[in-house]
Design an enzyme around this catalytic site. Sequence first.
Site, short mmCIF file in Angstrom:
data_model
loop_
_atom_site.label_atom_id
_atom_site.label_comp_id
_atom_site.label_asym_id
_atom_site.label_seq_id
_atom_site.Cartn_x
_atom_site.Cartn_y
_atom_site.Cartn_z
N SER A 1 2.85 -9.95 5.77
CA SER A 1 3.48 -8.79 6.37
C SER A 1 4.91 -9.13 6.83
CB SER A 1 2.61 -8.27 7.52
OG SER A 1 2.99 -6.96 7.90
N ASP B 1 -2.24 -0.05 0.44
CA ASP B 1 -1.85 -0.58 1.75
C ASP B 1 -1.29 0.55 2.61
OD1 ASP B 1 -0.56 -1.84 3.92
OD2 ASP B 1 -0.09 -3.61 2.73
N HIS C 1 -4.01 -3.63 4.10
CA HIS C 1 -2.94 -4.45 4.67
C HIS C 1 -3.54 -5.76 5.18
CE1 HIS C 1 1.11 -5.04 6.14
NE2 HIS C 1 0.62 -5.51 7.27
#
Length: 323
Positions: free
Chosen positions: A135, A262, A291
């Site tokens: 991320s 996601d 995610h």
Amino acid sequence: MRLATAFPFSSGHVQTLFPPFFRPMADACYERERFETSDGDFVDLDWSRGDGSEGLVFILHGLEGHSRRKYVLGMVKAAREHGLDAVAMNFRGCSGEPNRKVAMYHSGWTRDLHEALLMIASMGRYRSVDLVGFSLGGNVILKYLGENPPIIPEVVRGAAAISVPCDLEDSARALARPQCALYTRYLLDQLRKKIIEKSRLFPGELDIEGVEKLRTFRQFDDRFTAPLHGFRDALDYWRRSSSRHYLSGIDRRTCIINAANDPFLGPRCYPVQEVRANECLNLLTPPTGGHVGFVGSGRGGMYWSEWTTMRFLLQQTGAHVQE
């Protein structure tokens, strides 16, 4: 290794929420090292080392994460099982102790990564260092690799970036949708707590009046992230820090893994054209994964993202990746 795709794991939300709640915690015997940065602050490095390994996996966590998140521990375990050492860097203020300065870290802050890599290169212990980011950490790694390639230590061999908000503005737009309210509320709660703590540590430096009313990342980044780190506003911060703009400069083998479902990512977070234009880049967009999810059922509980990352990083060595 197969990605779990049957119902309910065809849902990006299930893939996102299942691991933090239900994945067993992987074992990791960390040794902590405090690394002093050139500006008088610090980051904490958590090492997991074996005997005689010549390869290292350097791991960066996501927004308001840390080295003991399950996704970090899973990657540490996968690296160790494939004969590699691992080190997880905690961003400033994320290791359980506030950092020394009012500024903290952000999606485009690459200096701490660079300085830590210079230190590791100077040790002379490792023949190769591979970078793995999740991320926000993935965005930091991609930006770092592309913004000034000549300064990167030669020991850095390649990278994998997982669930990356390559376009921060587009990601903020995705997270502002009603179906993402749970994620936004959780992350902003963590950020608000940190800002309130900072205001106590640095009296008069931060105006926290009305901080509890901030409901979007644009509001928070306009109010705090941008001015604390030298940006004009949230849009200036997002545009200057988005790794998408730096992908053309990457000259090391790099894999981006962004699930098609996601919930944190908008369409501009899938840099298809940029990847096509750079032979060093690979983009994987499995239909599900959420995610930082990618639930799988491999050896020792290894998830699909961990197996895929190890396979990519070890391809050029000819090493076997365990199922």
